[in-house]
Design a protein around this motif. Structure first.
Motif, PDB file in Angstrom:
ATOM      1  N   ASP A 164       0.886  -0.930   0.089  1.00 48.96           N
ATOM      2  CA  ASP A 164       0.279   0.194   0.399  1.00 48.96           C
ATOM      3  C   ASP A 164       0.717   1.593  -0.342  1.00 48.96           C
TER       4      ASP A 164
ATOM      5  N   CYS B 127       1.780   3.481  -3.477  1.00 50.57           N
ATOM      6  CA  CYS B 127       0.761   4.682  -3.856  1.00 50.57           C
ATOM      7  C   CYS B 127       1.234   5.977  -3.890  1.00 50.57           C
ATOM      8  N   LYS B 128       1.811   6.806  -2.663  1.00 50.36           N
ATOM      9  CA  LYS B 128       2.566   7.851  -2.185  1.00 50.36           C
ATOM     10  C   LYS B 128       3.506   8.022  -3.766  1.00 50.36           C
TER      11      LYS B 128
ATOM     12  N   MET C 227       4.404   4.147  -9.487  1.00 47.57           N
ATOM     13  CA  MET C 227       3.183   4.287  -9.940  1.00 47.57           C
ATOM     14  C   MET C 227       2.594   4.627 -11.500  1.00 47.57           C
TER      15      MET C 227
ATOM     16  N   TYR D 107       2.417   1.610 -13.827  1.00 46.60           N
ATOM     17  CA  TYR D 107       0.952   0.950 -15.305  1.00 46.60           C
ATOM     18  C   TYR D 107       1.396   1.226 -16.695  1.00 46.60           C
TER      19      TYR D 107
ATOM     20  N   PHE E 281      -3.404  -2.974  -9.317  1.00 43.65           N
ATOM     21  CA  PHE E 281      -3.669  -1.477  -8.856  1.00 43.65           C
ATOM     22  C   PHE E 281      -3.105  -0.482  -8.992  1.00 43.65           C
ATOM     23  N   THR E 282      -2.824  -0.696  -9.941  1.00 44.64           N
ATOM     24  CA  THR E 282      -2.304   0.989 -10.043  1.00 44.64           C
ATOM     25  C   THR E 282      -3.336   1.952 -11.096  1.00 44.64           C
TER      26      THR E 282
ATOM     27  N   THR F 286      -5.860   3.349  -8.021  1.00 44.38           N
ATOM     28  CA  THR F 286      -4.559   4.562  -7.432  1.00 44.38           C
ATOM     29  C   THR F 286      -4.550   5.713  -8.246  1.00 44.38           C
TER      30      THR F 286
ATOM     31  N   ASN G  30      -7.541   7.259  -8.338  1.00 48.93           N
ATOM     32  CA  ASN G  30      -7.891   8.158  -6.785  1.00 48.93           C
ATOM     33  C   ASN G  30      -6.973   9.124  -7.320  1.00 48.93           C
TER      34      ASN G  30
END
Length: 575
Positions: free
Chosen positions: A157, A160-161, A166, A170, A189-190, A193, A196
């Motif tokens: 997790d 994500c920052k 990311m 991707y 996952f990417t 994220t 968002n």
């Protein structure tokens, strides 16, 4: 009917010919690109040889860029080198530095363990190196990503920052093969994220939200390369950290390559006018410009002018012949036309009673024979049997779809796909592409082409299914029985249109994975491949231009403002 040439047919009326045959008339829009306009283009200063002349004014800049590519040292300098390579390719300059890029990546591959096996590895560096290495045919282990996953195999997790990392992960995930579940996990996952993060406020010169939204719209691996180069040059120009040498060279190269396209286009415009099909075959579409744009999507390198023009001719003929089967011919006439193509005998024209069908057959016969003659003259190989078979296969697939429509028969999805990947026309285009590349023709490659090797199948499926997603609604409204949507619903495979569209999107993604693997097995790093890396690139680019053409609708049959602006950006308007 060809996915390349399926149109937004609009209202279809009937008209009576002199022979009292009831024919349909499609409401096709005329071309907006006139002969006079195309021949007003100024191409006097275009010199193809100047693009590669070692003594030209670009040589000093090229030497600077080569030094930027080839950096030895620690992981930081490797990251710089990889980012330069990525920028070069996205700026459309890859065709100038192929040797330097391959050499640098070869060195990086040999030391990949030292780069990725760190106490605090960089997600961006790992993902970028994976993408670039796999893109160039190197075999890279998925183990490089394990350090970023937890004991359950899920990505941590805390990643994500790292927006830059990311984005890189991707883009790398789209180079995956079918069995590589970790890349499926990476994509899911990417994607979640980045969605968002898509509303992030940009800092000056950063453009984070724009980069994220562009990537989510379509990944880099699926994009038409020249269109992406144009966009990236304009974005790079606004970047605070832009390398001015790279930027200047990219602008010069883009405009010079565009001049080469315009010279090719004027040649094609003369050919199109001379052959006279637009005037003689009033039932068909005039889509020379869109077909030329299609050819640029498949082979963009300036030196491949003859290949680009050959693909344009083939694509125009596909469009015309598709209209013969879809709009003009009666079922009896279509059977005779198919027979004439199978016989490939000039005397076969006598079995065609209709004047317009005679004109169409002779245009096909003469154009393809001329291409075969050029190959025989240059390479001493008679390729006409392979070209004849490819055209016969296409016409037989067209005929089957015409019979389905005539009989109001909805095939099973399996029946539909077995025929539709051939009727998409991609396999035929790639057969012509192989011979037009003027490479050494091998018996093994000929066998692969004749037997429809998977490297032909996957871009064909991507073309067909991308077209179906763009045009199925209009086709269903017109009562078409054989579309992927109607076949999925009719066979009970799915319950509604939305489920069918999702199923088709998944098939497109699986086709990309299969093509990725075939591209590596038969591409750059293979020593026993019957196909060259140039041919593998053309097959991949065909899938890319298919997704570009059908991204927002039917860009061949009913080109809209989006298609017009893309053509202007790539072919007509300089930077």
């Amino acid at each position: 009917m060809s996915a390349l040439s399926l149109a937004n047919r609009g209202s279809i009326a009937t008209q009576t010919s002199n022979l009292d045959v009831q024919r349909r008339k499609a409401d096709y829009k005329p071309s907006i690109w006139s002969y006079e306009y195309l021949h007003s283009l100024r191409t006097d200063n275009c010199n193809h040889e100047e693009l590669y002349d070692i003594n030209n004014r670009w040589k000093p800049m090229e030497e600077v860029v080569k030094h930027m590519i080839d950096q030895d040292g620690d992981a930081r300098s490797v990251e710089t080198s990889l980012e330069v390579i990525d920028d070069i390719q996205r700026l459309g300059l890859g065709h100038r530095f192929e040797g330097s890029i391959t050499g640098a990546l070869d060195k990086i591959m040999k030391n990949l363990d030292q780069i990725t096996d760190k106490d605090t590895p960089s997600l961006h560096l790992t993902a970028l190196s994976f993408r670039l290495l796999r893109q160039h045919g190197f075999t890279v282990s998925l183990d490089v990503f394990k350090v970023f996953t937890d004991c359950d195999g899920s990505f941590k997790d805390g990643l994500c920052k790292d927006v830059k990392g990311m984005l890189s992960l991707y883009e790398a995930s789209f180079l995956g093969f079918e069995e590589e579940s970790i890349l499926d996990e990476a994509r899911a996952f990417t994607s979640m994220t980045l969605k968002n993060l898509s509303r992030l406020q940009d800092t000056p010169g950063n453009g984070v939200s724009e980069k994220v939204s562009h990537a989510l719209e379509m990944p880099l691996h699926h994009r038409m390369q020249r269109l992406e180069a144009r966009r990236y040059i304009e974005a790079y120009n606004k970047s605070a950290g832009a390398n001015q040498v790279l930027l200047e060279l990219a602008k010069l190269d883009y405009n010079a390559v565009q001049q080469a396209y315009q010279t090719d286009l004027k040649d094609m415009s003369r050919w199109w006018k001379d052959i006279g099909l637009a005037k003689k075959l009033s039932f068909s579409r005039d889509r020379l410009m869109e077909c030329f744009f299609w050819s640029v999507g498949i082979v963009f390198e300036p030196q491949l002018s003859n290949l680009r023009k050959g693909i344009t001719k083939v694509s125009v003929l596909i469009t015309i012949i598709d209209d013969v089967y879809d709009v003009y011919g009666t079922l009896a006439e279509l059977k005779l036309f198919t027979s004439a193509v199978e016989r490939w005998d000039v005397n076969a024209v006598e079995i065609l009673a209709d004047y317009q069908l005679k004109i169409c057959f002779l245009a096909l016969y003469n154009t393809v024979n001329e291409m075969a003659y050029e190959t025989l003259k240059e390479q001493g190989v008679d390729v006409l049997p392979y070209l004849k078979k490819a055209w016969a296969d296409l016409c037989k697939a067209f005929l089957k779809e015409a019979e389905w429509s005539h009989n109001k028969y909805t095939p099973t999805f399996e029946e539909y796909i077995a025929n539709a990947w051939i009727s998409s026309s991609a396999a035929l285009i790639l057969v012509h592409t192989y011979f037009l590349l003027n490479q050494n023709i091998s018996d093994e490659a000929l066998e692969c082409l004749e037997n429809h090797h998977d490297l032909l199948r996957w871009p064909s499926l991507i073309l067909r299914l991308s077209n179906d997603l763009a045009t199925s609604e209009a086709e269903l409204e017109r009562g078409e029985t054989a579309t992927s949507i109607s076949c999925l619903k009719g066979g009970g495979c799915v319950g509604d249109v939305e489920s069918a569209r999702k199923y088709i999107s998944n098939l497109i993604e699986n086709s990309w994975k299969k093509m990725n693997k075939d591209g590596q097995l038969f591409g750059a790093s293979s020593t026993s491949s019957p196909f060259t890396k140039e041919f593998v690139a053309a097959a991949t680019n065909l899938a890319r231009i298919a997704q570009c053409i059908y991204q927002y609708g039917d860009g061949i049959g009913a080109p809209d403002k989006i298609v017009k602006n893309r053509i202007l950006a790539v072919i007509l308007q300089p930077l």
